[in-house]
Design a protein around this motif. Structure first.
Motif, mmCIF file in Angstrom:
data_model
loop_
_atom_site.group_PDB
_atom_site.id
_atom_site.type_symbol
_atom_site.label_atom_id
_atom_site.label_comp_id
_atom_site.label_asym_id
_atom_site.label_seq_id
_atom_site.Cartn_x
_atom_site.Cartn_y
_atom_site.Cartn_z
ATOM 1 N N UNK A 165 4.555 4.617 7.682
ATOM 2 C CA UNK A 165 3.132 4.879 7.433
ATOM 3 C C UNK A 165 2.268 3.631 7.587
ATOM 4 N N UNK A 166 2.656 2.475 7.025
ATOM 5 C CA UNK A 166 1.793 1.300 7.196
ATOM 6 C C UNK A 166 1.625 0.915 8.656
ATOM 7 N N UNK A 167 2.676 1.079 9.446
ATOM 8 C CA UNK A 167 2.566 0.738 10.867
ATOM 9 C C UNK A 167 1.568 1.667 11.535
ATOM 10 N N UNK A 168 1.683 2.959 11.211
ATOM 11 C CA UNK A 168 0.752 3.915 11.803
ATOM 12 C C UNK A 168 -0.677 3.613 11.394
ATOM 13 N N UNK A 169 -0.873 3.301 10.101
ATOM 14 C CA UNK A 169 -2.222 2.988 9.643
ATOM 15 C C UNK A 169 -2.761 1.747 10.326
ATOM 16 N N UNK A 170 -1.923 0.732 10.452
ATOM 17 C CA UNK A 170 -2.385 -0.509 11.082
ATOM 18 C C UNK A 170 -2.770 -0.255 12.538
ATOM 19 N N UNK A 215 -3.756 2.547 13.865
ATOM 20 C CA UNK A 215 -4.988 3.319 13.909
ATOM 21 C C UNK A 215 -6.185 2.422 13.689
ATOM 22 N N UNK A 216 -6.086 1.542 12.692
ATOM 23 C CA UNK A 216 -7.234 0.704 12.379
ATOM 24 C C UNK A 216 -7.550 -0.248 13.525
ATOM 25 N N UNK A 217 -6.517 -0.749 14.167
ATOM 26 C CA UNK A 217 -6.760 -1.697 15.252
ATOM 27 C C UNK A 217 -7.382 -0.998 16.450
ATOM 28 N N UNK A 218 -6.978 0.255 16.691
ATOM 29 C CA UNK A 218 -7.454 0.946 17.875
ATOM 30 C C UNK A 218 -8.786 1.645 17.660
ATOM 31 N N UNK A 219 -9.304 1.596 16.432
ATOM 32 C CA UNK A 219 -10.522 2.341 16.133
ATOM 33 C C UNK A 219 -11.740 1.672 16.762
ATOM 34 N N UNK A 277 5.420 10.263 8.272
ATOM 35 C CA UNK A 277 5.461 9.221 9.287
ATOM 36 C C UNK A 277 6.699 8.381 9.041
ATOM 37 N N UNK A 278 7.763 8.641 9.723
ATOM 38 C CA UNK A 278 8.992 7.924 9.423
ATOM 39 C C UNK A 278 9.635 8.515 8.194
ATOM 40 N N UNK A 279 10.919 8.340 8.028
ATOM 41 C CA UNK A 279 11.599 8.928 6.868
ATOM 42 C C UNK A 279 11.010 8.387 5.590
ATOM 43 N N UNK A 280 10.679 9.278 4.691
ATOM 44 C CA UNK A 280 10.042 8.897 3.433
ATOM 45 C C UNK A 280 8.773 8.094 3.649
ATOM 46 N N UNK A 318 0.836 -1.197 0.000
ATOM 47 C CA UNK A 318 0.000 0.000 0.000
ATOM 48 C C UNK A 318 0.867 1.241 0.000
ATOM 49 N N UNK A 319 1.940 1.208 0.791
ATOM 50 C CA UNK A 319 2.832 2.373 0.821
ATOM 51 C C UNK A 319 3.469 2.585 -0.539
ATOM 52 N N UNK A 320 3.913 1.484 -1.149
ATOM 53 C CA UNK A 320 4.521 1.601 -2.479
ATOM 54 C C UNK A 320 3.503 2.174 -3.462
#
Lengths: 384, 169, 447
Positions: C60-65, C67-71, C53-56, C34-36
């Motif tokens: 981002x995928x970690x942050x998205x994951x 968020x989705x889990x904690x929603x 979110x993180x260099x380059x 997804x990031x790619x």
């Protein structure tokens, strides 16, 4: 009770039909908050399965009483308000208003001012069409052209910002001419932008014009015949796409348009694809006008001698200009005081939106979004 | 061997359990989903019998095609009213008596023939793979039946299309 | 070691390990794909994409994951709770189950079924339940309609894709994935060049199978009919999302195995060696490729604006250099190890190229309207696929009964298929023109 309300919704004065819903018909409401209605527009669709049987646009969500406000402002004070109507193409609004009041005063802006006005208005037309292109393509699913279009639009907005300090609601013109002289690299900026634009428009065309999917989504969709267009008061690219060669810039020239050569593109079937094609061609013609105009901007004053306090003699005037959306007209009635008695705006988007009902008949749900996009409306102008 | 037995009992229990659940659910979509589970469990049993083509066809066509269409129809027809209706209460006694008689007969038959219930173990390495064998049989010995079945399906498809077309009036 | 493990379990150890690896790696991989995709989208749209979110944007995928889990887990009021819970589960399970027959390189396959291909297709067809049950369980008229449309699209394009696969089966002679790759090695050419129409049909069908643009009307946001995923949020939605990307990798894997030679190196039969060694010339390509990427990363590293981005770019270069070393080292390892490592490299390269093409299509083309999509499937792809299968059958007869050269036997049938394709494509034109006339006439006299 519900049937009565529906009758009132879908009937009209001449033809009150009983609108009992057929067996498979449902009423679908789109908006006012919807990613594709380009503003706060509410569209009620009566669907038979996938096909639209009837439709109704409910507007007014952005009504701000602009015309009423005009009665309580002086002519110069009202000028910034007109920018907020068609906020995507503020400069055209300003041009129409300033020229209308100049007509009322019996004055004319000097040639230098008129030429610069022409250049800025044509740049604004290009910017408006770029935004239209990006959002229309986005609605139909092409995710990339919007970014390219906004990249070019950004260049135009930079020119506006350098000229008058604002990007969007520019208040670029004054009654009687211009307030600001062109900045020192104005000609160079415009020329460089226009030289680049030709290639960029070709880029957009490569992505869309001959693409099967684009053709499939826009050919034959939302057809508006020439007779219908004229009857409904449609103007602008939508009218020209239906085959009627009418452009206020050629029919009743204003500003400095009679000094330059340009063509009026028309097409003949009046479907969504033709409206797209006309606007792409118009961008090219606007570029042509800019290149001609920027070659020699005459010297001279930029403001006519009309004094600071404007009290036009009692009378009325209707002046229209060719805005990017269509014929934008101002009907101003003066009673001799510093505030107008009445300012009535002929908003092209409002009248073009009337044609939506005709265009959407028989279309599928997925086409509704394409049709709304192809009319190119700005709710600020529709509602004022 | 132990693993094979465990797997067989797992699939068998799943199949019987799902079938029981299927006939006792009130919610018809739940029943359909349990039917899918039954079919998948049966496919598992096929795989254990080394009939891998049948295994895949069961999943691909039965569970993945026919049952999808079943579920389409169920979902598009509004069955809420039916779900609330009381099921046929009055015939419970007759049904119960008949089912009991049938069960007695089945158990008796099984018990009487319990010595003959051992199936020969399938050969550990089949000469031809299952798919080839099935194809070979279908296109040589059973060609006539195959062609007739194809024509039947074609007729059914055309009939469905003709009947499903909206009448333009 | 093997006497510690009971002999009935021993053959299961490696497959279970492979399965564990896949189940652990796949969600992470899907997240990074997804990031790619977002970065590729940004590149094509003249912008940068996730950078914060993180260099380059690498975290981002970690942050998205997270968020989705904690929603908050929202279930619509009158939704069928069991089905609501079950639907995304079915989607993900079927998507992951399909990996059990997919060979990632010659050494990594959970189960080499001799009906492997059919198994993957069958399991993919079970994934439709996830969509249909999800749409129904949402208790929303529009979700159900969207789900039905999605399912109808999937079923139609599965037929076309299956027929395209059948044309390859005729050439390969077996349903086992390993045998198909072996057949491409034996016949010396990837099947994409043998049956280009089969490849084309499978390409289009696989885009529609995974609900990607230009066939993503059921899930587009500017459309009125909402998709089946509307009522799902948080973790349930992320399961659907994972299923979609896992499906994408599966269809890329099938296309690679069947059409692009699987784990075979391009020009797999060219066996010239480096003088004095047993290392083949073309086998030096993978380490050189990895080295080239590493050098490019090192070249870009000093040009990054921020220090942490410099470090990360240099780290990426280092990682690529390590990969290059591993690939080079494998050249001198025993043959099975070399095959396994290099095979996996080529397979993954081809899969990612296929997925990159998917992304490219998504950002270039507008969306098809649903009826146009169905028309394309039923009136263009399926007839074309049928003609293609017949053509390949004729080519095989010519090759075996009449001893034609294999390439020569495919030329007339490919040309015939091309002719049919051109005719079918333009067959739409009369219908579209008639449509146009009708709408003009209708708008003309609707005064």
């Amino acid at each position: 009770m519900k049937a009565e309300r529906e009758t009132a919704a879908f009937g009209n004065a001449q033809n009150v039909e009983t609108t009992v819903l057929g067996a498979d018909e449902i009423i679908l409401n789109m908006g006012p908050q919807h990613p594709s209605t380009h503003g706060v527009l509410r569209v009620k669709l009566r669907l038979d399965g996938e096909r639209v049987v009837d439709s109704e646009c409910i507007i007014g969500y952005l009504h701000r009483g602009v015309e009423k406000i005009a009665e309580h402002r002086s002519y110069q004070q009202f000028a910034p308000y007109v920018d907020r109507m068609d906020y995507v193409a503020a400069v055209s609004n300003g041009l129409g208003y300033c020229e209308a009041v100049e007509k009322l005063l019996g004055a004319e802006a000097p040639l230098r001012a008129r030429v610069v006005r022409t250049i800025l208005t044509e740049l604004q037309r290009i910017a408006s069409h770029l935004l239209w292109l990006g959002t229309h393509a986005l609605d139909i699913g092409a995710l990339t052209p919007i970014f390219y279009a906004f990249r070019e639009r950004e260049e135009i907005l930079k020119i506006f910002e350098k000229y008058c300090g604002a990007r969007l609601t520019t208040h670029a013109f004054r009654i009687g001419g211009l307030q600001y002289e062109t900045y020192d690299t104005f000609e160079r900026d415009v020329k460089r932008f226009c030289d680049d634009l030709g290639r960029k428009i070709d880029e957009y065309e490569t992505l869309l014009t001959a693409n099967r999917i684009w053709l499939g989504r826009t050919r034959g969709v939302g057809v508006l015949s020439a007779a219908d267009a004229i009857a409904l008061g449609v103007t602008g690219p939508a009218l020209r796409a239906s085959g009627v060669k009418w452009d206020v810039r050629k029919a009743m020239p204003y500003a400095a348009y009679d000094r330059y050569e340009f063509d009026i593109p028309t097409r003949d079937s009046g479907d969504t694809y033709d409206r797209y094609s006309v606007r792409i061609e118009e961008m090219r013609q606007s570029r042509r006008i800019c290149l001609q105009a920027v070659e020699d901007i005459p010297g001279g004053p930029i403001m006519a001698r009309i004094g600071k306090v404007l009290k036009p003699p009692p009378g009325e005037v209707y002046h229209s200009v060719e805005g990017p959306k269509g014929e934008l007209g101002y009907y101003i009635v003066s009673d001799g005081t510093i505030q107008p008695y009445r300012v009535r705006v002929r908003p092209p988007s409002f009248l073009n939106l009337q044609a939506f009902q005709r265009m959407a008949k028989g279309a599928m749900i997925a086409d509704v979004v394409a049709i709304i996009g192809s009319i190119d409306i700005v709710l600020g102008e529709v509602d004022r | 061997m132990v693993l094979a037995n465990m797997l067989f009992y797992f699939f068998a229990l799943l199949a019987v359990g799902s079938a029981l659940l299927m006939v006792t659910r009130r919610n018809i979509v739940h029943a359909a989903v349990f039917l899918v589970t039954t079919l998948l469990a049966t496919a598992g049993v096929f795989l254990q019998l080394q009939a891998e083509f049948l295994f895949v066809t069961q999943i691909l066509l039965y569970a993945g095609g026919i049952m999808v269409l079943f579920i389409f129809v169920i979902m598009l027809v509004n069955l809420d009213v039916e779900m609330l209706l009381v099921q046929f209460n009055r015939q419970w006694s007759v049904a119960g008596a008949l089912a009991f008689a049938l069960a007695v007969q089945v158990f008796f038959a099984l018990w009487a023939g319990r010595d003959t219930l051992h199936l020969p173990a399938p050969p550990s390495q089949l000469a031809l793979k299952n798919t080839e064998t099935v194809a070979d049989a279908l296109f040589s010995h059973f060609l006539m039946a195959f062609e007739i079945a194809s024509i039947l399906l074609l007729v059914a498809m055309i009939g469905a299309v003709v009947m499903g077309k909206r009448r333009v009036e | 070691m093997s006497h510690l493990i009971p002999s009935s379990i021993l053959p299961l150890v490696v497959p279970v390990l492979c399965a564990v690896v896949i189940v652990l790696v796949l969600p992470l991989l899907a997240g990074y794909i997804v990031l790619v995709e977002r970065k590729v989208m940004a590149g094509m749209q003249a912008r940068l994409g996730p950078m914060r979110v993180g260099p380059h944007g690498l975290l981002q995928p970690i942050a998205d994951a997270l968020k989705l889990v904690l929603k908050e887990d929202i279930i619509p009021a009158r939704a069928d709770k069991v089905m609501f819970w079950l639907a995304p589960l079915v989607s993900v399970t079927m998507a992951l189950l399909a990996y059990s027959a997919l060979p990632i390189g010659p050494a990594f396959q959970i189960a080499d079924l001799n009906v492997g291909l059919l198994f993957i297709v069958a399991v993919s067809s079970l994934g439709i339940y996830g969509i249909v049950l999800g749409g129904w369980a949402s208790n929303s008229h529009y979700s159900l309609l969207g789900a039905m449309r999605s399912a109808a699209q999937l079923v139609s394009y599965e037929t076309a894709g299956g027929l395209a696969l059948a044309s390859v089966l005729l050439l390969a002679g077996s349903l086992s994935m390993k045998d198909i790759v072996q057949a491409q090695l034996d016949q010396g050419i990837w099947f994409a060049f043998y049956v280009p129409f089969g490849f084309f049909i499978y390409l289009v069908a696989s885009i529609a199978e995974t609900n990607r643009a230009p066939f993503d009307l059921p899930e587009a946001d500017s459309e009125i009919v909402a998709g089946y995923m509307t009522e799902y949020s948080g973790f349930r939605w992320s399961l659907y999302f994972l299923a979609e990307y896992a499906n994408m990798i599966i269809v890329a894997g099938i296309a690679t195995t069947l059409f692009l030679g699987g784990w075979l190196r391009p020009l797999a039969r060219y066996r010239d060696h480096f003088p004095g060694t047993s290392v083949e010339l073309l086998d030096a390509v993978p380490p050189l490729l990895a080295l080239a990427v590493a050098l490019y990363c090192f070249h870009l590293a000093p040009k990054q604006p921020v220090k942490i981005q410099k470090l990360v770019m240099a780290g990426a270069g280092g990682a690529c250099a390590v990969v290059a070393l591993a690939l080079a080292g494998a050249l001198f390892a025993p043959a099975s190890v070399m095959q396994g490592v290099h095979g996996a490299f080529w397979f993954l390269l081809k899969v990612f190229t296929y997925i990159y093409a998917f992304m490219w299509f998504r950002f270039t083309f507008p969306r098809y309207r649903f009826d146009q999509l169905m028309r394309l499937g039923w009136r263009f792809l399926i007839p074309l696929a049928l003609v293609n299968v017949i053509g390949v059958g004729i080519a095989i007869v010519l090759r075996e009964q009449f001893d034609w050269n294999p390439f020569l036997s495919l030329v007339p049938t490919t040309l015939a298929t091309l002719g049919v394709a051109m005719w079918l494509v333009n067959d739409d034109a009369p219908a579209a023109a008639a449509n146009l006339e009708a709408t003009i006439a209708q708008s003309g006299d609707g005064e």
